[in-house]
Design an enzyme around this catalytic site. Structure first.
Site, PDB file in Angstrom:
ATOM      1  N   LYS A 211       0.825  -1.216   0.000  1.00  0.00           N
ATOM      2  CA  LYS A 211       0.000   0.000   0.000  1.00  0.00           C
ATOM      3  C   LYS A 211       0.854   1.258   0.000  1.00  0.00           C
ATOM      4  O   LYS A 211       2.057   1.216   0.215  1.00  0.00           O
ATOM      5  CB  LYS A 211      -0.962  -0.041   1.201  1.00  0.00           C
ATOM      6  CG  LYS A 211      -2.049  -1.096   1.011  1.00  0.00           C
ATOM      7  CD  LYS A 211      -3.085  -1.081   2.103  1.00  0.00           C
ATOM      8  CE  LYS A 211      -4.169  -2.130   1.785  1.00  0.00           C
ATOM      9  NZ  LYS A 211      -5.142  -2.265   2.862  1.00  0.00           N
TER      10      LYS A 211
ATOM     11  N   ARG B 101      -2.522 -10.016   5.715  1.00  0.00           N
ATOM     12  CA  ARG B 101      -3.029 -10.220   4.343  1.00  0.00           C
ATOM     13  C   ARG B 101      -1.978  -9.683   3.377  1.00  0.00           C
ATOM     14  O   ARG B 101      -1.672  -8.489   3.395  1.00  0.00           O
ATOM     15  CB  ARG B 101      -4.351  -9.466   4.170  1.00  0.00           C
ATOM     16  CG  ARG B 101      -4.948  -9.547   2.773  1.00  0.00           C
ATOM     17  CD  ARG B 101      -6.223  -8.734   2.685  1.00  0.00           C
ATOM     18  NE  ARG B 101      -6.805  -8.812   1.368  1.00  0.00           N
ATOM     19  CZ  ARG B 101      -6.440  -8.068   0.325  1.00  0.00           C
ATOM     20  NH1 ARG B 101      -5.457  -7.189   0.450  1.00  0.00           N
ATOM     21  NH2 ARG B 101      -7.037  -8.209  -0.838  1.00  0.00           N
TER      22      ARG B 101
END
Ligand code: HH2
Length: 293
Positions: free
Chosen positions: A236, A271
């Protein structure tokens, strides 16, 4: 000491999932320390791997590869939730995820979560063989808690301020740690009250949060001691901001550093896109922290 975690389901035991056991009314899986959820994005536009696994064969092969690399769960999603993404219609999301879930489930050796904000997708996915619902909107679809309860599946409740289309425009909190934790625990209580068998909480790194908000949440992990917590920072923007790595698919080293931090603070699952790298890093970290008898 690594804490022990449990997820329970009121559905049939998946055939060959290592560690899953039959219970009186379904199955349960217990693990200690930090496990891995591997990302399978069946999308043309996900921010780091859009288009890479956009046909059924490629997505299934990728899911099975992540299982072999050591993922406890493979997370199949058909809608990108990157900042600025627009909602996709129900039929398109179903068309993307259902064939992939059915085929991975036929192998029977890995848990499957469906990454969705829609209760109708969650229902169809579980009927096709998914074992867990990963709700990136944290039960904001009014039907979601009842659907997960009715199906008897665990749910991951993720915090997101706003929606992908606008979440990064001007995220604001008075006290991000207190507000996110309180909201997650309230949603978990709602899920249990509706009859959902198990819940995991996820602060939603990058979902309506600035770098400062994300850092505050990561520093305050595990956030909740009442529920297992999942963290997903993989590739991210936060990783770009911390490491300077512009290329999304070269952000795995930075992602691994954040996830090791999370694991050391008692997070139950991370994740990630690169499961093999995380499995090795977590194994080394675990060995270093285990105190010999
Ligand atoms: N992040 C994304 C999607 N699903 N689920 C959970 N539980 N936690 C997360 O942090 C999370 C999530 C976004 O990442 P990705 O799937 O790689 O990208 P995109 O939304 O563009 O498909």
């Amino acid at each position: 000491m690594n804490q022990a975690w449990e997820l329970k389901s009121r559905r049939l035991l998946p055939d060959k999932v290592a560690g899953a056991v039959r219970t009186d009314d379904g199955w349960a899986i217990r693990w200690s320390g930090c496990s891995i959820m591997g990302v399978v994005n069946v999308t043309p536009d996900s921010f780091s791997d859009g288009g890479l696994h956009f046909c059924v064969d490629d997505a299934v092969a990728h899911g099975l590869l992540l299982a072999r690399h050591g993922a406890l769960v493979v997370d199949v999603g058909g809608e990108s939730t990157r900042p600025g993404a627009v909602d996709i219609p129900l039929d398109v999301e179903l068309e993307r995820v259902i064939p992939v879930i059915s085929r991975i489930a036929a192998g029977g050796n890995v848990l499957i979560s469906v990454d969705t904000r829609k209760a109708a997708v969650a229902r169809a996915a579980v009927e096709a063989g998914a074992n867990i619902v990963n709700d990136v909107a944290g039960l904001r679809d009014p039907a979601m808690a009842a659907v997960c309860a009715d199906l008897g599946v665990p749910v991951v409740v993720v915090h997101m301020q706003g929606a992908p289309a606008d979440m990064q425009l001007e995220p604001r909190y008075d006290d991000v740690v207190a507000e996110v934790t309180e909201w997650l625990e309230q949603q978990a209580d709602r899920a249990f009250a509706a009859g959902v068998p198990s819940v995991m909480l996820d602060p939603g790194i990058g979902f309506g949060k600035t770098l400062e908000h994300n850092l505050a949440l990561l520093r305050a992990l595990p956030l909740s001691v009442r529920f297992p917590v999942l963290v997903g920072a993989s590739r991210k923007r936060t990783i770009l901001q911390l490491s300077g790595q512009e290329s999304t698919n070269r952000r795995d080293p930075g992602s691994t550093a954040v996830h090791l931090w999370a694991s050391q603070r008692g997070v139950a699952m991370v994740r990630v896109h690169d499961v093999a790298m995380h499995r090795e890093a977590l194994a080394v970290d675990r060995a270093l922290r285990e105190v010999p008898p």
